[in-house]
Design an enzyme around this catalytic site. Structure first.
Site, PDB file in Angstrom:
ATOM      1  N   ASP A  39      36.989  21.486  49.942  1.00 11.83           N
ATOM      2  CA  ASP A  39      36.763  20.972  51.295  1.00 11.83           C
ATOM      3  C   ASP A  39      36.017  19.648  51.190  1.00 11.83           C
ATOM      4  O   ASP A  39      35.417  19.357  50.154  1.00 11.83           O
ATOM      5  CB  ASP A  39      35.948  21.994  52.109  1.00 11.83           C
ATOM      6  CG  ASP A  39      36.313  21.942  53.596  1.00 11.83           C
ATOM      7  OD1 ASP A  39      36.899  20.938  54.035  1.00 11.83           O
ATOM      8  OD2 ASP A  39      36.007  22.917  54.314  1.00 11.83           O
ATOM      9  N   THR A  68      33.312  28.338  57.246  1.00 20.99           N
ATOM     10  CA  THR A  68      34.713  28.096  56.844  1.00 20.99           C
ATOM     11  C   THR A  68      34.984  28.696  55.472  1.00 20.99           C
ATOM     12  O   THR A  68      35.984  29.393  55.262  1.00 20.99           O
ATOM     13  CB  THR A  68      34.981  26.565  56.830  1.00 20.99           C
ATOM     14  OG1 THR A  68      34.783  26.083  58.150  1.00 20.99           O
ATOM     15  CG2 THR A  68      36.376  26.237  56.345  1.00 20.99           C
ATOM     16  N   LYS A  96      42.975  28.554  59.636  1.00 15.53           N
ATOM     17  CA  LYS A  96      41.685  28.806  60.291  1.00 15.53           C
ATOM     18  C   LYS A  96      41.688  28.229  61.702  1.00 15.53           C
ATOM     19  O   LYS A  96      42.234  27.165  61.940  1.00 15.53           O
ATOM     20  CB  LYS A  96      40.574  28.128  59.476  1.00 15.53           C
ATOM     21  CG  LYS A  96      39.214  28.145  60.121  1.00 15.53           C
ATOM     22  CD  LYS A  96      38.240  27.181  59.448  1.00 15.53           C
ATOM     23  CE  LYS A  96      38.155  25.846  60.169  1.00 15.53           C
ATOM     24  NZ  LYS A  96      37.146  24.930  59.638  1.00 15.53           N
ATOM     25  N   THR A 109      27.722  25.078  57.842  1.00 16.44           N
ATOM     26  CA  THR A 109      27.142  26.423  57.938  1.00 16.44           C
ATOM     27  C   THR A 109      27.695  27.365  56.865  1.00 16.44           C
ATOM     28  O   THR A 109      27.191  28.465  56.692  1.00 16.44           O
ATOM     29  CB  THR A 109      27.466  27.056  59.299  1.00 16.44           C
ATOM     30  OG1 THR A 109      28.898  27.220  59.390  1.00 16.44           O
ATOM     31  CG2 THR A 109      26.983  26.204  60.448  1.00 16.44           C
TER      32      THR A 109
HETATM   33  C1  R5P Z   1      36.436  21.099  58.947  1.00 17.79           C
HETATM   34  O1  R5P Z   1      37.390  20.512  59.406  1.00 17.79           O
HETATM   35  C2  R5P Z   1      35.674  20.625  57.742  1.00 17.79           C
HETATM   36  O2  R5P Z   1      36.520  20.113  56.755  1.00 17.79           O
HETATM   37  C3  R5P Z   1      34.866  21.757  57.162  1.00 17.79           C
HETATM   38  O3  R5P Z   1      35.726  22.792  56.766  1.00 17.79           O
HETATM   39  C4  R5P Z   1      33.911  22.350  58.152  1.00 17.79           C
HETATM   40  O4  R5P Z   1      33.423  21.378  58.997  1.00 17.79           O
HETATM   41  C5  R5P Z   1      32.777  23.033  57.458  1.00 17.79           C
HETATM   42  O5  R5P Z   1      31.888  23.541  58.422  1.00 17.79           O
HETATM   43  P1  R5P Z   1      31.258  24.975  58.237  1.00 17.79           P
HETATM   44  O6  R5P Z   1      30.718  25.029  56.837  1.00 17.79           O
HETATM   45  O7  R5P Z   1      30.169  25.024  59.298  1.00 17.79           O
HETATM   46  O8  R5P Z   1      32.311  25.986  58.521  1.00 17.79           O
END
Ligand code: R5P
Length: 261
Positions: A217, A225, A191, A222
């Site tokens: 994760d 990801t 990503k 949001t």
């Molecule tokens: C990124 O490095 C974190 O581990 C998360 O994947 C990310 O910050 C999640 O953010 P969002 O849900 O906005 O994509």
């Protein structure tokens, strides 16, 4: 030494739950705002000579919760707490742990300094964004993890088709820990983050066709990801049976509608 629980407004039910488990109660605090929006924080009860546990995660609205945390810490210190521990399960600003581009602030370091300056002598956090953040704290940090608890919870849903997926390169170590606990292989989504709310997937590493993914994760903000990873996995031939496991569900902005779409 008497133990006392103090909490800001970030997660009152967490503080109540902890107090109940410890057969005690949450001490009274007064949190209000002056007309110009400045925070005013005051302890409603004495903490003099006590072992104080200040519970306040710094999820959204991050700055409000952070200010409450440091103001309450300062109030406890000035009111004569004998020992002051900050329980900060979710540590906001953790993602700003380096200068990805020039001329940026390193928020995670600055906040760690602010917490110790405010008087916290020990901090308890859960699944920080990266383990390297541990080095940012000048006071002792208890870095706890929810991973084994979460892995135990989903264990019965794991099958021979399960693959543990890191939705970005930063989550690989985390995925390895889940994979080890669940005895399943891992796959990695490549990503790229374009902005705070926009991500793009460049590819999927590992054999995923016909597999049922568990995306892991540290946090979901949001949901961008997870959504991007899920779409890439489906395009790569995964079964549309996707499970998501994360320690911190912030679920900001469009997250809930993204997952139910
Ligand atoms: C990124 O490095 C974190 O581990 C998360 O994947 C990310 O910050 C999640 O953010 P969002 O849900 O906005 O994509």
């Amino acid at each position: 030494m008497e133990s006392i629980i103090v909490a800001g407004s970030a997660n009152p039910s967490l503080a109540e739950g902890v107090a109940e488990r410890l057969a005690t109660r949450v001490s009274r605090v007064i949190l209000d705002r002056f007309p110009d929006s400045e925070l005013h924080a005051e302890l409603g009860e004495s903490v003099r000579g006590c072992d104080v546990y200040l519970i306040q995660p710094t999820g959204p609205p991050v700055d409000n919760h952070l200010m409450e945390l440091i103001f309450l810490a300062d109030a406890c210190r000035r009111a004569g707490a004998a020992r002051l521990t900050g329980i900060v399960p979710y540590y906001g600003y953790a993602r700003q742990d380096r200068r990805a581009k020039g001329r940026e602030a390193v928020g995670a370091r600055l906040i760690a300094d602010m917490l110790s300056l405010a008087g916290l002598e020990r901090i308890v956090a859960i699944d920080l964004h990266t383990v390297s953040l541990e080095g940012f704290f000048s006071v002792p940090l208890e870095h706890l993890s929810a991973i084994s608890l979460l892995a135990n919870t989903i264990e019965e849903l794991v099958t021979a088709r399960t693959v543990v997926v890191a939705p970005d390169l930063g989550a690989v170590k985390l995925a390895e820990r889940y994979a080890e606990l669940l005895h399943r292989p891992i796959s990695i989504v490549h990503k790229i983050r374009l902005s705070g709310a926009k991500v793009e997937v460049r590819g999927v590493v590992g054999e995923v066709a016909g597999c049922a993914p568990i995306i892991v994760d540290d946090m979901i903000s949001t949901g961008g990801t997870i959504k991007a990873a899920a779409e890439a996995l489906i395009s790569a031939g995964c079964l549309p049976e996707i499970m998501v496991v994360a320690s911190h569900a912030l679920l900001t902005g469009p997250a809930i509608s993204l997952f139910s779409a």
